[in-house]
Design a protein around this motif. Structure first.
Motif, PDB file in Angstrom:
ATOM      1  N   TRP A 126       0.863  -1.175   0.000  1.00  0.00           N
ATOM      2  CA  TRP A 126       0.000   0.000   0.000  1.00  0.00           C
ATOM      3  C   TRP A 126       0.899   1.224   0.000  1.00  0.00           C
ATOM      4  O   TRP A 126       1.615   1.465   0.962  1.00  0.00           O
ATOM      5  CB  TRP A 126      -0.870  -0.008   1.246  1.00  0.00           C
ATOM      6  N   PHE A 184      -2.632   4.072  -2.677  1.00  0.00           N
ATOM      7  CA  PHE A 184      -3.089   3.034  -3.575  1.00  0.00           C
ATOM      8  C   PHE A 184      -2.412   1.705  -3.265  1.00  0.00           C
ATOM      9  O   PHE A 184      -1.280   1.667  -2.796  1.00  0.00           O
ATOM     10  CB  PHE A 184      -2.833   3.412  -5.044  1.00  0.00           C
ATOM     11  N   PHE A 222      -0.760  -1.652  -4.781  1.00  0.00           N
ATOM     12  CA  PHE A 222      -0.069  -1.916  -6.031  1.00  0.00           C
ATOM     13  C   PHE A 222       0.675  -3.248  -5.970  1.00  0.00           C
ATOM     14  O   PHE A 222       0.959  -3.782  -4.902  1.00  0.00           O
ATOM     15  CB  PHE A 222       0.938  -0.798  -6.345  1.00  0.00           C
ATOM     16  N   VAL A 248       4.289  -1.150 -12.525  1.00  0.00           N
ATOM     17  CA  VAL A 248       3.370  -0.897 -11.411  1.00  0.00           C
ATOM     18  C   VAL A 248       1.939  -1.114 -11.877  1.00  0.00           C
ATOM     19  O   VAL A 248       1.492  -0.504 -12.845  1.00  0.00           O
ATOM     20  CB  VAL A 248       3.527   0.538 -10.867  1.00  0.00           C
ATOM     21  N   LYS A 266      -1.766  -0.756 -10.353  1.00  0.00           N
ATOM     22  CA  LYS A 266      -2.567  -0.256  -9.245  1.00  0.00           C
ATOM     23  C   LYS A 266      -3.913  -0.969  -9.240  1.00  0.00           C
ATOM     24  O   LYS A 266      -4.527  -1.130 -10.290  1.00  0.00           O
ATOM     25  CB  LYS A 266      -2.781   1.249  -9.353  1.00  0.00           C
ATOM     26  N   GLU A 267      -4.345  -1.354  -8.055  1.00  0.00           N
ATOM     27  CA  GLU A 267      -5.612  -2.083  -7.933  1.00  0.00           C
ATOM     28  C   GLU A 267      -6.785  -1.276  -8.480  1.00  0.00           C
ATOM     29  O   GLU A 267      -7.639  -1.820  -9.171  1.00  0.00           O
ATOM     30  CB  GLU A 267      -5.859  -2.460  -6.475  1.00  0.00           C
ATOM     31  N   GLU A 322      -6.804   1.051 -10.778  1.00  0.00           N
ATOM     32  CA  GLU A 322      -6.732   1.330 -12.208  1.00  0.00           C
ATOM     33  C   GLU A 322      -6.901   0.085 -13.069  1.00  0.00           C
ATOM     34  O   GLU A 322      -7.394   0.169 -14.190  1.00  0.00           O
ATOM     35  CB  GLU A 322      -5.404   2.006 -12.551  1.00  0.00           C
ATOM     36  N   TYR A 337      -4.467  -6.791 -11.523  1.00  0.00           N
ATOM     37  CA  TYR A 337      -4.027  -6.809 -10.128  1.00  0.00           C
ATOM     38  C   TYR A 337      -4.427  -8.131  -9.458  1.00  0.00           C
ATOM     39  O   TYR A 337      -3.602  -8.774  -8.797  1.00  0.00           O
ATOM     40  CB  TYR A 337      -4.628  -5.626  -9.368  1.00  0.00           C
TER      41      TYR A 337
END
Length: 148
Positions: A72, A81, A83, A91, A93-94, A96, A101
């Motif tokens: 986090w 976020f 990740f 990277v 991100k959860e 996005e 993810y």
């Protein structure tokens, strides 16, 4: 200002020039040898990509495996976020890309470095643990000389 700053940077590089390069390819080290924004000029420990780009200055909790770095992230500016970083995907991100993810989170690897998967630690703590163990110490760090 130039000579005193370089002298200070040289002294600080002895302490803050270290880094660890993880099996996944990520690096944990200091953002710079000297950080003029922070009190006492002490730089922050950061998680970096293979190319040296900072993922986040503060990651809590942070977990490291042979394939990924994840946790986090609490950026200085913007929203926090969740990740997962892998060398293949970068990277993720959860918020996005939840599908990727979730797929990546199913295969993070079995071996955790620095702390078990049940421990919640921050970037500096895990960095100090890995340096102390000495397994991943690196003489090539993507550390800037100075940060303002």
């Amino acid at each position: 200002m130039g000579i005193p700053a370089l002298s200070l940077s040289g002294l600080y590089s002895l302490k803050y020039g270290d880094c660890v390069r993880l099996p996944s390819g990520a690096e944990i080290g200091y953002e710079a040898n000297v950080n003029f924004r922070n009190s006492y000029f002490i730089p922050d420990a950061v998680l970096r990509t293979v190319a040296g780009d900072i993922i986040a200055k503060e990651v809590f909790p942070i977990h490291l495996t042979e394939f990924a770095a994840f946790g986090w992230a609490w950026p200085e500016h913007g929203n926090d976020f969740m990740f997962i970083w892998t060398q293949e995907t970068g990277v993720v991100k959860e918020v996005e890309n939840p599908d990727l993810y979730n797929r990546l989170s199913q295969d993070l690897g079995e071996t955790y470095f620095g702390a078990s998967k049940d421990m919640n630690v921050n970037t500096l703590w895990i960095f100090n643990q890995l340096k102390e163990q000495g397994r991943f110490n690196s003489d090539h760090c993507n550390t800037k000389l100075l940060t303002w």
